[in-house]
Enzyme design. Structure first.
Site, PDB file in Angstrom:
ATOM      1  N   GLU A  86       3.719   1.334   2.196  1.00  9.94           N
ATOM      2  CA  GLU A  86       4.732   0.317   1.941  1.00  9.94           C
ATOM      3  C   GLU A  86       4.539  -0.883   2.851  1.00  9.94           C
ATOM      4  OE1 GLU A  86       7.999   3.449   2.148  1.00  9.94           O
ATOM      5  OE2 GLU A  86       7.357   3.381   0.066  1.00  9.94           O
ATOM      6  N   ASP A 106       0.840  -1.194   0.000  1.00 11.68           N
ATOM      7  CA  ASP A 106       0.000   0.000   0.000  1.00 11.68           C
ATOM      8  C   ASP A 106       0.881   1.252   0.000  1.00 11.68           C
ATOM      9  OD1 ASP A 106       0.890   0.373   2.612  1.00 11.68           O
ATOM     10  OD2 ASP A 106      -1.001  -0.195   3.543  1.00 11.68           O
ATOM     11  N   GLU A 120       6.965  14.577   9.246  1.00  8.90           N
ATOM     12  CA  GLU A 120       6.041  13.578   8.703  1.00  8.90           C
ATOM     13  C   GLU A 120       4.951  13.307   9.742  1.00  8.90           C
ATOM     14  OE1 GLU A 120       7.240   9.356   9.270  1.00  8.90           O
ATOM     15  OE2 GLU A 120       7.412   9.399   7.076  1.00  8.90           O
TER      16      GLU A 120
END
Ligand code: BGC
Length: 384
Positions: free
Chosen positions: A184, A181, A338
């Site tokens: 990863e 996905d 992130e």
């Protein structure tokens, strides 16, 4: 970087986001996912697609001066699209083999598929990375179409057209395959957000190259999702057979070519569950409830992506609130990470990842890109 000609003042974080993105574009056109994490010293089709889309929008209103009179943002996006086209065209032989194998019903050979990420000069990364992902090429085509439409590029350069044609035939041949996905993970499943990205890419390809006929495959993907990609409660599922959502399902409402309109009842139900299961109040959005990467923190980029979605359904107040969370997580220089540690799903995994990869990626170009996208969507909506 000039601000003088701007009709209104851009926030510091907006200017910094432009700068971070431009500073980390490589000579060949790829964008480093993050300059401070060696494992992220690659350019991903997926991250880059959103980055180029952000620059495409940003170039409309906030043109950075450029020596040839074009918006600096568009020059950067051109180079990225050229980079993607080169990576794809250079692998034509391998991809054609995959297309012929699929036509004969033969199993997929991973060495003949596209990787999720490449070094700027085109080298593949170490073999231990989960590279087989199908959302990236779909998202690239979607982003390219946005760019071509905004910049009114006609006719489509042949080099881009051949890459789009090849990517479309490749995606048409392999979309039913299990793959990693967009996080990863889960290489043995079919993921609904991946299918939604392919669906959007095929729709965009049709606009870019009218001679292509992608409608039948799009219809098949849609029918497959409705037959196999829903949870028992009628939300889009993370992957086939899973009663779980993933924040990456926001992909299903990509502007113009999305699988679902933002206010489609199925999309509304899916987002309601994303908010119920994955929203980390004040911080961002978790990827999925089983996430343990860096302890499964709240992702800033997903918080801003949810904000972007909120603008699409006209809930600008919610969008501003979510964007405020991201802004609060920028460091003193304005770098967006992130994810943040404030709301980890399983903190016991955090140290192991720091040992393996170093500190959480920051600045993450994709987070800055989502921030620019939502800034654009909020333009002129101050009082709504
Ligand atoms: C994420 C990917 C992303 C990559 C680079 C990985 O940790 O799972 O979705 O493309 O980082 O940002």
């Amino acid at each position: 970087m000039a601000t003088k000609s701007h009709p209104y003042t851009l926030s510091k974080l907006h200017l910094h986001s432009q700068q971070v993105i431009m500073d980390n574009q490589q000579p060949g056109g790829g964008y480093l996912a993050c300059p401070n994490m060696p494992d992220y010293h690659f350019s991903w089709f997926r991250d880059g697609a959103f980055i180029a889309y952000a620059l495409t929008l940003d170039g409309i209103h906030n043109m950075l001066p450029h020596r040839v009179g074009m918006a600096g943002q568009w020059d950067s996006a051109t180079k990225f699209h050229q980079w993607c086209a080169r990576i794809i065209n250079d692998r034509a032989k391998a991809l054609e083999r995959t297309i012929s194998h699929a036509a004969l019903g033969q199993p997929l050979v991973l060495a003949d598929t596209l990787n999720a990420r490449y070094r700027d000069e085109g080298a593949a990364g170490p073999a231990d990375w989960p590279e087989f992902q199908l959302d990236g090429p779909g998202l690239w085509i979607w982003s390219l179409a946005k760019y071509v439409e905004v910049c009114r590029i006609s006719p489509l350069p042949m080099f881009w057209e051949s890459a789009v044609d090849l990517a479309v035939r490749y995606l048409t041949a392999v979309w039913r395959s299990a793959c990693n996905d967009c996080w990863e993970e889960r290489s043995d499943s079919i993921h609904i957000s991946t299918l939604a990205a392919i669906y959007a890419g095929l729709g965009a390809a049709q606009r870019l190259v009218p001679a292509l006929d992608t409608q039948a495959t799009r219809d098949d993907i849609r029918a497959f999702i409705f037959a196999h990609g829903l949870t028992p409660n009628g939300e889009l599922a993370k992957s086939v057979g899973l009663d779980m959502v993933d924040a990456n399902l926001l992909l299903a409402a990509l502007p113009d070519d999305g699988l679902l309109a933002p206010d489609d009842p199925l999309m509304l139900r899916t987002v309601a569950r994303i908010e119920r299961d994955l929203l980390a109040e004040g911080h961002g959005v978790h990827r999925h409830i089983e996430d343990t990467y860096y302890g499964g923190g709240a992702w800033v980029l997903l918080g801003v992506w949810l904000a972007w979605y909120k603008t699409q359904i006209g809930d600008f107040a919610a969008a501003r609130k979510l964007t405020g969370w991201a802004e609060a997580h920028a460091d003193a220089e304005g770098n967006l990470p992130e994810q943040v540690r404030d709301a980890m799903l399983d903190p016991s995994y955090y140290d192991g990842w720091v040992k393996q990869r170093g500190e959480i990626a920051r600045p993450l170009l994709w987070s800055h890109a989502e921030y620019l996208i939502v800034q654009h969507a909020l333009r002129g909506k101050d009082n709504s």
